[in-house]
Write a protein that holds these residues in place. Structure first.
Motif, short mmCIF file in Angstrom:
data_model
loop_
_atom_site.label_atom_id
_atom_site.label_comp_id
_atom_site.label_asym_id
_atom_site.label_seq_id
_atom_site.Cartn_x
_atom_site.Cartn_y
_atom_site.Cartn_z
N UNK A 71 0.80 -1.10 0.07
CA UNK A 71 0.11 0.08 0.15
C UNK A 71 0.90 1.33 0.16
N UNK A 72 1.78 1.11 0.91
CA UNK A 72 2.89 2.51 0.92
C UNK A 72 3.54 2.57 -0.51
N UNK A 73 3.88 1.46 -1.15
CA UNK A 73 4.79 1.58 -2.27
C UNK A 73 3.56 2.14 -3.33
N UNK A 74 2.55 1.75 -3.41
CA UNK A 74 1.25 2.10 -4.38
C UNK A 74 1.17 3.50 -4.35
N UNK A 75 0.94 4.10 -3.12
CA UNK A 75 0.54 5.44 -2.73
C UNK A 75 1.52 6.45 -3.07
N UNK A 77 5.82 5.69 -3.03
CA UNK A 77 7.30 5.35 -3.50
C UNK A 77 7.69 4.07 -2.91
N UNK A 78 8.96 3.41 -3.25
CA UNK A 78 9.34 2.32 -2.65
C UNK A 78 9.91 2.72 -1.30
N UNK A 79 10.27 3.90 -1.23
CA UNK A 79 10.78 3.99 0.16
C UNK A 79 9.77 3.89 1.32
N UNK A 80 8.59 4.45 1.07
CA UNK A 80 7.31 4.39 1.92
C UNK A 80 7.10 2.85 1.94
N UNK A 290 0.65 9.00 -7.52
CA UNK A 290 1.87 7.82 -6.91
C UNK A 290 2.10 6.85 -8.12
N UNK A 291 2.63 5.82 -7.64
CA UNK A 291 3.00 4.82 -8.36
C UNK A 291 1.92 3.99 -9.22
N UNK A 292 0.86 3.86 -8.07
CA UNK A 292 -0.19 3.17 -8.86
C UNK A 292 -0.92 3.82 -9.83
N UNK A 293 -1.23 5.10 -9.51
CA UNK A 293 -1.93 5.92 -10.54
C UNK A 293 -1.29 6.15 -12.02
N UNK A 294 0.04 6.24 -11.60
CA UNK A 294 0.84 6.38 -12.81
C UNK A 294 0.91 5.14 -13.79
#
Lengths: 308, 408
Positions: A71-75, A77-80, A290-294
């Protein structure tokens, strides 16, 4: 001290107003009159909470760790994502996972109810001075009253357990949802709203297509505040047997167990950091999301290109 | 549909807008002769006082005034964003001052669109979606509104930008999007509220030119608000000058410049760049005497002696300008016994009647002779000797009273 001095003085200039008794009577009346209702609310909250918790605990802690990290990655970045995994791993390692999930469920339910009530009220307040002026003192009362004080009548109405924990949490975390929504909508550039009117939009269209989208970052900051306050109150609710990390904290207090206290306390911190970063990421997504929407955008573009 | 002066597209009559408690009472007091300041002492703001004007079909009508003059309030009454406290506001014959919310929305969707000072674009939507906003509200289906938005973007020179976000565009381009949004709406009347005031001077010029061009192309009726008199003069077919909530003068730019109704207007127009406002037509003089092309050098010589001038405009049948002859050339021809003017007629600098003075300067500097002013068919309308041009620049009261003498 002051009261002692006044009594010693023997002269009461200002007569004692029995505010406490009145409120007590009021709550008694509420309890007697709406007992069925409070029972229903209590049962409802408890069953929703139990159901949610059952779903969560049906998975292994490690599976959930991966889900939270994703969830953190999707919203954002990989850091989150990595941070999320580390925070969850900490909670698992200090054996607080079950308690953390109890608290998590309580926070999610209380915050969800707070937002379902708070955002529409905030919208109303933004549109009408009268509503705004009426609810402001109510919100002040809810927010500035020491949180422990809410526990007493809530326990009187709902007895102890999970449901009163959720209700007390709800009371405490509701105000920022209303305030931030009102603020966000009032802050929307008046000229843009005027443009909406000038092209013949209905008030509903202006709300949906202009005001809410433009107020979204502020509303999401409110959501973030609601969740953080819910977490802090959910811990306090441990005092009334709501369980979870709060329960561990109060156990540590009564047994003066420093180790347990800090393990539970740091787990609260870990959960707080996770919830804060994730909700903040929803609010301040960079242009393009974020990652997911991109990822979704790229797929849409590809589909459009194929169609063309 | 026929529209003439008696059938204006926008017609405002005796309109008042008063803010504060019991605004109707404010109107009564104003009608009874109290001033804006009297009302202000009681906490009542009279934004627009007794405004009446007509905007005819396909003209640019400019309302010009400084901040606080009430011009923004006035324009907002025309599409009902503000309800007039008294008076009527008619668009194509319908009084919108007495309309319910739903009817008013219909008028805004179908008849009047608006362009805003700070663009008022939706930052969360693409340029294309912004341009299509009015169509979306009208309930036009997606494919048609995309097509019409694209067309509007092309008209303002933004084809290919539809997928960008407004914050990726410069100020001038953003206002083009605002313009495209208003054009895409397809309404006949466009309200422009200080639409170019937030732009750099160069971009502003460019946008003004574009507006004029679009207006010629599409025949929109434009009500334009500005605090910049030069802009007003450049754009406006008619200009209403506003001060302290009242319209103090309505007229063409030349009327306002040459015949200011009040000291306030006079003071205002003092600083206007007259060379951009006045046209050749407005300062030219009737040619004192002209020479027919069929006449010979001898009659030319006699005419010059009689009139004591050193050059003559030569016109053919129907006053069509042929050129000019000078004293020395005529004397030479008379001496050598030539019968015709052929060979001694010189080209004369000719300008169109609507040329602004600023564009006459170079021609006037290059030629010692008077400039000829001609119409579309090259017919001689008048002449502008240098001295007349200088006079026009110098003194507002003497632009049409130059001497008849043509100085060679």
């Amino acid at each position: 001290m002051i009261r002692a001095a006044a009594e010693a003085d023997g002269s009461r200039v200002i007569p004692r107003v029995p505010v406490g008794e009145w409120i007590d009577t009021g709550f008694d009346w509420l309890k007697d009159t709406f007992e069925v209702f409070f029972d229903f609310v209590s049962t409802f909250i408890t069953s929703v909470g139990d159901g949610f918790l059952a779903v969560l605990t049906s998975f292994d802690a490690l599976v959930l760790l991966v889900v939270f990290a994703l969830i953190g990655w999707a919203l954002k970045s990989w850091k989150l994502g990595v941070l999320s995994a580390v925070l969850m791993a900490f909670i698992i390692s200090v054996d607080m996972w079950q308690e953390a999930m109890d608290t998590f469920v309580m926070v999610v339910i209380a915050a969800a109810i707070a937002l379902i009530i708070g955002i529409p009220v905030g919208i109303l307040a933004a549109r009408s001075e009268k509503v705004s002026n009426t609810i402001r003192p109510v919100l002040d009362l809810m927010q500035t009253m020491p949180p422990f004080v809410w526990l007493v009548p809530v326990v009187a109405l709902f007895s102890v357990g999970f449901a009163p924990g959720v209700v007390a949490t709800l009371i405490f975390c509701l105000p920022p949802g209303v305030r931030f929504t009102e603020l966000g909508i009032r802050q929307v550039d008046a000229e843009v709203v005027e443009a909406g009117h000038a092209f013949g939009s209905t008030p509903g269209q202006i709300l949906r297509r202009i005001q809410i989208p433009l107020a979204m970052p502020t509303i999401m900051a409110g959501v973030n505040q609601v969740i953080m306050l819910a977490l802090s109150m959910a811990v306090i609710a441990g005092l009334v047997g709501a369980g979870g990390l709060g329960g561990e904290v109060s156990k540590a207090m009564s047994t003066i167990d420093i180790a347990l206290g800090f393990e539970a306390g740091l787990s609260v911190v870990a959960l707080a950091i996770y919830l804060d970063r994730v909700t903040a990421a929803i609010g301040n997504r960079p242009a393009g999301g974020g990652r997911l929407s991109r990822l979704l955008q790229r797929r849409r573009d590809a589909k459009n290109a194929a169609a063309a | 549909m026929t529209q003439d002066i008696s059938d204006p597209v926008v017609s405002v009559r005796d309109a008042y807008k008063v803010f504060g408690r019991r605004p109707e009472r404010g109107v009564e007091r104003l009608k009874a002769g109290e001033t804006r300041d009297d009302l202000r002492e009681d906490g009542i703001t009279a934004a627009v006082i007794d405004a009446s004007f007509d905007v005819s079909d396909s003209e640019i009508f400019v309302v010009m005034g400084l901040s606080g003059s009430g011009k923004s309030t006035l324009i907002r009454m025309v599409n009902g964003l503000l309800e007039p406290t008294a008076g009527s506001v008619k668009i194509a014959g319908e009084d919108i001052a007495r309309m319910g919310a739903a009817d008013l929305r219909k008028v805004r969707r179908e008849k009047v669109s608006m362009v805003f000072q700070n663009f008022a674009l939706l930052p969360h939507r693409t340029v294309g979606q912004n341009a299509a906003y009015a169509l979306e509200v009208q309930g036009v289906n997606r494919s048609e509104r995309e097509q019409r938005a694209e067309e509007a973007l092309r008209m303002v020179g933004l084809d290919g930008w539809g997928g960008q976000r407004p914050d990726q565009l410069s100020g001038g381009m953003r206002q083009r999007v605002g313009l495209a949004r208003a054009l895409a709406a397809g309404s006949d009347v466009m309200l422009m509220d200080e639409a170019f005031s937030a732009l750099d001077p160069l971009i502003r010029r460019e946008m003004q030119d574009q507006l004029i061009e679009l207006q010629h192309q599409l025949g929109k009726t434009v009500l334009f608000i500005t605090h910049d008199l030069n802009e007003a003069m450049r754009l406006g077919d008619h200009i209403a000058m506003m001060r302290d909530g009242r319209i103090v003068q309505i007229g063409t730019s030349e009327q306002i410049l040459n015949d200011p109704a009040t000291d306030y207007v006079a003071q205002f127009v003092q600083d206007v760049d007259r060379t951009r406002v006045l046209s050749a037509e407005s300062i030219m003089e009737p040619p004192a005497v002209t020479l027919g092309a069929e006449q010979g050098p001898r009659s030319a010589h006699r005419l010059m002696r009689e009139r004591q001038t050193t050059s003559l405009m030569v016109v053919a049948h129907g006053r069509r300008l042929v050129g000019l002859v000078t004293e020395t050339d005529v004397a030479e021809a008379v001496r050598s016994g030539t019968q015709s003017l052929d060979g001694i007629i010189r080209p004369v600098p000719a300008v169109a009647a609507e040329t602004p003075l600023v564009d006459l300067m170079t021609a006037a500097a290059e030629s010692p002779m008077a400039l000829a002013v001609v119409d579309d068919e090259q017919r001689l309308q008048g002449v502008i000797p240098r001295v007349t041009l200088l006079n026009a620049l110098a003194d507002p009261t003497s632009t049409t009273t130059g001497s008849m003498e043509v100085i060679g």
